[in-house]
Scaffold this motif. Structure first.
Motif, PDB file in Angstrom:
ATOM      1  N   THR A  11      47.084 -23.227 -35.108  1.00  0.00           N
ATOM      2  CA  THR A  11      48.301 -23.202 -34.433  1.00  0.00           C
ATOM      3  C   THR A  11      49.046 -21.970 -34.262  1.00  0.00           C
ATOM      4  OG1 THR A  11      49.669 -24.304 -36.114  1.00  0.00           O
ATOM      5  CG2 THR A  11      48.583 -25.926 -34.742  1.00  0.00           C
ATOM      6  N   LYS A 122      49.479 -21.265 -24.777  1.00  0.00           N
ATOM      7  CA  LYS A 122      49.592 -22.689 -24.745  1.00  0.00           C
ATOM      8  C   LYS A 122      48.200 -23.250 -24.703  1.00  0.00           C
ATOM      9  CE  LYS A 122      54.018 -23.257 -24.497  1.00  0.00           C
ATOM     10  NZ  LYS A 122      54.861 -24.128 -25.677  1.00  0.00           N
ATOM     11  N   GLY A 125      46.374 -23.657 -27.788  1.00  0.00           N
ATOM     12  CA  GLY A 125      46.971 -24.742 -28.724  1.00  0.00           C
ATOM     13  C   GLY A 125      47.872 -23.977 -29.744  1.00  0.00           C
ATOM     14  N   ILE A 126      48.237 -22.786 -29.404  1.00  0.00           N
ATOM     15  CA  ILE A 126      49.301 -22.037 -30.148  1.00  0.00           C
ATOM     16  C   ILE A 126      50.562 -22.622 -30.246  1.00  0.00           C
ATOM     17  CG2 ILE A 126      50.055 -19.891 -30.694  1.00  0.00           C
ATOM     18  CD1 ILE A 126      47.122 -20.231 -31.692  1.00  0.00           C
ATOM     19  N   GLU A 127      51.107 -22.728 -31.320  1.00  0.00           N
ATOM     20  CA  GLU A 127      52.434 -23.084 -31.626  1.00  0.00           C
ATOM     21  C   GLU A 127      53.497 -22.355 -32.149  1.00  0.00           C
ATOM     22  OE1 GLU A 127      52.411 -27.053 -33.847  1.00  0.00           O
ATOM     23  OE2 GLU A 127      51.010 -27.768 -32.383  1.00  0.00           O
ATOM     24  N   TRP A 128      52.894 -21.355 -33.230  1.00  0.00           N
ATOM     25  CA  TRP A 128      53.491 -20.397 -34.113  1.00  0.00           C
ATOM     26  C   TRP A 128      53.010 -18.903 -33.697  1.00  0.00           C
ATOM     27  CZ3 TRP A 128      57.422 -20.394 -37.774  1.00  0.00           C
ATOM     28  CH2 TRP A 128      57.846 -21.623 -38.146  1.00  0.00           C
ATOM     29  N   GLY A 151      59.184 -22.047 -25.895  1.00  0.00           N
ATOM     30  CA  GLY A 151      58.799 -23.369 -26.802  1.00  0.00           C
ATOM     31  C   GLY A 151      57.832 -22.949 -27.982  1.00  0.00           C
ATOM     32  N   PHE A 152      57.781 -21.607 -28.305  1.00  0.00           N
ATOM     33  CA  PHE A 152      57.110 -21.023 -29.327  1.00  0.00           C
ATOM     34  C   PHE A 152      58.012 -21.067 -30.723  1.00  0.00           C
ATOM     35  CE2 PHE A 152      54.555 -19.429 -25.862  1.00  0.00           C
ATOM     36  CZ  PHE A 152      53.320 -20.072 -26.126  1.00  0.00           C
ATOM     37  N   ARG A 153      57.445 -21.257 -31.902  1.00  0.00           N
ATOM     38  CA  ARG A 153      57.807 -20.960 -33.221  1.00  0.00           C
ATOM     39  C   ARG A 153      57.756 -19.642 -33.490  1.00  0.00           C
ATOM     40  NH1 ARG A 153      60.006 -25.662 -35.518  1.00  0.00           N
ATOM     41  NH2 ARG A 153      59.261 -27.854 -34.666  1.00  0.00           N
TER      42      ARG A 153
END
Length: 225
Positions: A11, A122, A125-128, A151-153
């Motif tokens: 992620t 997105k 599936g990248i979140e960070w 919306g990314f950390r």
């Protein structure tokens, strides 16, 4: 305050901003401590590659064929920085993309200018996003704020970023830390541990603008992040 965090494998992506030769060779745009920053970026890149984290490299390129009101120019009429014909816009060799890594050009401060980069992340599936590069108060600031807005950390690696002076850099990091909602600030060694799947204590914002820094305490608060 510092709290334990970890990042789930698969992620996270690493984003490197404007690590170009002009920042160590053009007297107008030298970055303070650039050699140390590049060494820390090398450590981050090595950790990302070992742990199969995708790397995205950005270069800022200015083409004045596009209308840019008030943009600074030199005596020849070319952009005063990052001109498309200047060889110093090349990424520094020691932190350049390895084979198969993504190299992107941006034409403004943020890496999220046209929306395509966010969509790409997105879809993967990248979140960070682990973010490093220069200048802290300019392109790093714009990229971090746009990442959070999408919306990314963000894991902001403070000693792998830099600016024209320590004061410019440190106060820019403190300003970002005050509003880095959902993200964290670390140094390079802890960032490498997080890329490897470890849990580390990292600074995260709590409440509203907790770092009320002054001329006298900014360096100390920066060191404590």
């Amino acid at each position: 305050m510092k709290t334990p965090i970890s990042i789930r494998r698969g992620t996270v992506a690493a984003v490197f901003i404007d690590l170009q030769e002009e920042h160590r060779k053009d007297e107008r745009y030298l970055v303070d401590g650039f050699g140390d920053i590049l060494a820390n970026v090398q450590r981050l890149q090595a950790a990302a590659r070992r742990n199969f984290v995708p790397l995205y490299h950005f270069a800022y390129i200015v083409d004045l064929a596009e209308a840019r009101p008030f943009h600074p120019v030199d005596a020849s009429g070319k952009s005063a920085f990052s001109d498309k014909d200047d060889p110093l816009t090349a990424i520094c060799a020691e932190v350049a993309p390895a084979e198969g890594e993504t190299m992107l050009v941006k034409t403004e401060a943020t890496a999220f200018g046209n929306g395509a980069f966010a969509d790409r992340l997105k879809t993967a599936g990248i979140e960070w996003l682990v973010i490093a590069g220069v200048w802290t108060e300019a392109c790093i600031d714009a990229t971090v704020k746009d990442a959070v807005a999408r919306g990314f950390r963000v894991l902001l690696v403070k000693d792998a970023c830099g600016s024209g002076s320590a004061a410019m850099h440190q106060t820019a990091i403190l300003n970002l830390a005050n509003r880095l909602y959902g993200g964290a600030v670390t140094g390079t060694l802890d960032a490498c541990r997080l890329l490897a799947g470890d849990t580390v204590d990292a600074w995260q914002v709590e409440g509203s603008v907790p770092l009320r820094f002054t001329y006298e305490n900014a360096a100390r608060l920066y060191d404590e992040l």
